[in-house]
Design a protein around this motif. Structure first.
Motif, PDB file in Angstrom:
ATOM      1  N   TYR A 113       5.402 -32.836   0.982  1.00 51.43           N
ATOM      2  CA  TYR A 113       6.009 -33.818   1.879  1.00 51.43           C
ATOM      3  C   TYR A 113       6.961 -34.747   1.123  1.00 51.43           C
ATOM      4  CZ  TYR A 113       2.713 -32.283   5.425  1.00 51.43           C
ATOM      5  OH  TYR A 113       2.001 -31.526   6.328  1.00 51.43           O
ATOM      6  N   GLN A 117      10.705 -35.364   2.047  1.00 50.32           N
ATOM      7  CA  GLN A 117      11.182 -36.738   2.198  1.00 50.32           C
ATOM      8  C   GLN A 117      12.521 -36.932   1.514  1.00 50.32           C
ATOM      9  OE1 GLN A 117       8.463 -39.975   0.991  1.00 50.32           O
ATOM     10  NE2 GLN A 117      10.219 -40.935  -0.004  1.00 50.32           N
ATOM     11  N   LEU A 158      12.709 -38.129   8.737  1.00 52.93           N
ATOM     12  CA  LEU A 158      12.443 -38.883   7.516  1.00 52.93           C
ATOM     13  C   LEU A 158      11.160 -39.696   7.648  1.00 52.93           C
ATOM     14  CD1 LEU A 158      13.199 -39.995   4.736  1.00 52.93           C
ATOM     15  CD2 LEU A 158      14.668 -41.668   5.891  1.00 52.93           C
ATOM     16  N   SER A 161       8.064 -37.242   7.409  1.00 48.88           N
ATOM     17  CA  SER A 161       7.802 -36.732   6.062  1.00 48.88           C
ATOM     18  C   SER A 161       7.332 -37.840   5.129  1.00 48.88           C
ATOM     19  CB  SER A 161       9.051 -36.058   5.492  1.00 48.88           C
ATOM     20  OG  SER A 161      10.145 -36.956   5.446  1.00 48.88           O
ATOM     21  N   ALA A 162       7.948 -39.034   5.229  1.00 45.49           N
ATOM     22  CA  ALA A 162       7.537 -40.147   4.376  1.00 45.49           C
ATOM     23  C   ALA A 162       6.129 -40.609   4.723  1.00 45.49           C
ATOM     24  CB  ALA A 162       8.520 -41.308   4.514  1.00 45.49           C
TER      25      ALA A 162
END
Length: 289
Positions: A113, A117, A158, A161-162
């Protein structure tokens, strides 16, 4: 305190390295073919120079010295524990192995991940740069609402994933800290049992000293697990940095251009191609033959 000077020296050298790395990236970018810039957003390329290089700098200047410090502390503590009581040391090593196993599993989950990111961050930067650079075109064709909707899509990727990367990464420290306290309790209980029964040469004083050493042994693992967030994030950034530098470059070549125009004496430079000029006098440059 003995390793403070090497840590400071390493930090300074890392700053110089980061500057040199950016210079090498610029040189590599200048030799990239045009199609690379046509297929990659300019903001995405700039994200490699800013966000990804910064993660590498942070890793080398902060995380690596901390990891080295923790390894030295663990090694010295382990030797002391072995000298004091090998039986209780085995118990501490087993719990440390459990901590390392948990760390490897969680860091593996967060790693994929973190890579996503960095890619999504470059996509957001690229989209913003493209929209701002073409703001007049967006307004002329009334593309504002479509641009906002597209931004929400890339920004949501974004955020997702973050969120997942940091969720798994931030679990490392509390989980390892709790395992460390379990190890502390097990060593105290086992040491008390051995001390009361006079087994393995354990005394109450040995137990008191050993539980402190046990904490000194497990604490560095907890600290290293906290730094793994930066390690995994930097690994994702490094992948993008070296992908850019490993792109197929245009090969520089040199050719000879013969001209009869004395007014154009010198070496002409077009891009990365160099053409040393052989000059002949007596010809008017305004007349072509």
């Amino acid at each position: 305190q003995a390793i403070k000077f090497p840590e400071s020296r390493l930090s300074v050298r890392v700053l110089y390295w980061a500057s040199g790395c950016s210079g090498e990236q610029i040189q590599a970018m200048e030799a990239l073919p045009i199609k690379y810039f046509d297929t990659h957003a300019h903001g995405d390329i700039m994200s490699v120079y800013t966000n990804d290089v910064d993660t590498l700098r942070q890793l080398l200047s902060q995380s690596v010295p901390q990891i080295i410090n923790s390894v030295i502390t663990m090694t010295a503590t382990l030797v002391t524990m072995l000298i004091l009581n090998p039986v209780l040391t085995v118990l501490s090593i087993l719990t440390a192995a459990v901590m390392l196993f948990v760390t490897s599993k969680l860091s593996g989950l967060s790693g994929k991940y973190f890579i996503r990111q960095q890619i999504d961050l470059g996509a957001v930067d690229g989209f913003i740069e493209e929209m701002l650079d073409g703001q007049k075109v967006v307004k002329v064709f009334c593309h504002e609402q479509a641009a906002i909707e597209e931004f929400h899509k890339v920004n949501e990727k974004l955020r997702d994933s973050a969120d997942k990367a940091n969720t798994y990464a931030n679990l490392l420290m509390p989980v390892n800290a709790n395992i460390g306290w379990i190890s502390y309790a097990l060593v105290a209980i086992m040491g008390a049992i051995l001390g009361v029964n006079g087994l393995a040469g354990v005394t109450i004083g040995t137990v008191i000293a050993f539980v402190g050493l046990n904490k000194s042994f497990t604490n560095p693992i907890t600290q290293v697990s906290q730094q793994l967030n930066f390690v995994v994030n930097a690994a994702a950034g490094a992948q993008r940095v070296f992908d850019l530098m490993d792109q197929e470059h245009l090969s520089a070549f040199q050719g000879v251009a013969q001209t009869r125009y004395p007014e154009y004496a010198g070496t002409s430079r077009i891009g990365i191609m160099r053409f040393p000029a052989r000059l002949y006098s007596g010809t008017n440059p305004s007349k072509r033959r």
